[in-house]
Scaffold this active site. Sequence first.
Site, PDB file in Angstrom:
ATOM      1  N   HIS A 153      45.775  46.040  42.041  1.00 12.77           N
ATOM      2  CA  HIS A 153      44.834  47.016  41.517  1.00 12.77           C
ATOM      3  C   HIS A 153      43.606  47.202  42.417  1.00 12.77           C
ATOM      4  CE1 HIS A 153      46.518  45.315  37.543  1.00 12.77           C
ATOM      5  NE2 HIS A 153      47.280  46.312  37.949  1.00 12.77           N
ATOM      6  N   LYS A 169      34.846  42.335  43.716  1.00 14.81           N
ATOM      7  CA  LYS A 169      35.317  41.491  42.614  1.00 14.81           C
ATOM      8  C   LYS A 169      35.165  40.027  43.010  1.00 14.81           C
ATOM      9  CE  LYS A 169      39.164  44.367  41.004  1.00 14.81           C
ATOM     10  NZ  LYS A 169      40.631  44.383  40.794  1.00 14.81           N
ATOM     11  N   TYR A 194      36.853  37.591  35.712  1.00 18.25           N
ATOM     12  CA  TYR A 194      36.611  38.567  36.775  1.00 18.25           C
ATOM     13  C   TYR A 194      35.172  39.047  36.674  1.00 18.25           C
ATOM     14  CZ  TYR A 194      41.693  39.495  36.229  1.00 18.25           C
ATOM     15  OH  TYR A 194      43.051  39.413  36.122  1.00 18.25           O
ATOM     16  N   ASP A 202      52.160  48.771  36.259  1.00 16.50           N
ATOM     17  CA  ASP A 202      52.299  48.169  37.586  1.00 16.50           C
ATOM     18  C   ASP A 202      53.650  48.494  38.221  1.00 16.50           C
ATOM     19  OD1 ASP A 202      49.737  47.184  37.409  1.00 16.50           O
ATOM     20  OD2 ASP A 202      50.344  45.127  36.972  1.00 16.50           O
TER      21      ASP A 202
END
Length: 181
Positions: A62, A72, A132, A168
């Site tokens: 992603h 991130k 995250y 996905d």
Amino acid sequence: MNFTPTPLSSSYLIDLNPFQDERGWFARYFSKDLFEQIGHTKEWVQMNHSVTYKKGTIRGMHFQVKPYREVKMVRCIAGSVYDVIVDLREGSPTFLQWYGVELSAANRRMLYIPEGFAHGFQCLADNCELLYHHTEFYTPAAEAGLRYNDPLLNIAWPLPVTLLSPRDEKHPYLTEDFKGI
């Protein structure tokens, strides 16, 4: 914290330096001044927590496109994952190269992922949990992804894939004319 550059430009593996005694341990996992030393000056604006139940599951790959590209930072707090990043930055010396590392509750490592990278992971155990941190809000119109098994990337996942989301599974394969994001 110790910041170790990965082979991909501007990304870091972060090891905590816990203080430990008979009660347990304590560690800092963010300090603005230390992160500024690696060039991180953006604010963390969103934090997420994922739980993945089944060993072999892959989530990813992603990323968000401009103007919502994000930094991130990920940390595994339960179980163990093989965490993978791919450099998608146009003109980068490590363009389309990938890096994978085990993140686990036991090793307490984190991965710092710069803007312009795709990210995903495979669970090496059942019931994995990840935290995250993001410098951009989730923006559905800017979300994108790559196939986990793209032949141009040739990512060496450690386990057979047991589960993949329908989203996905639909990510496109790269073509030879892909120039980056």
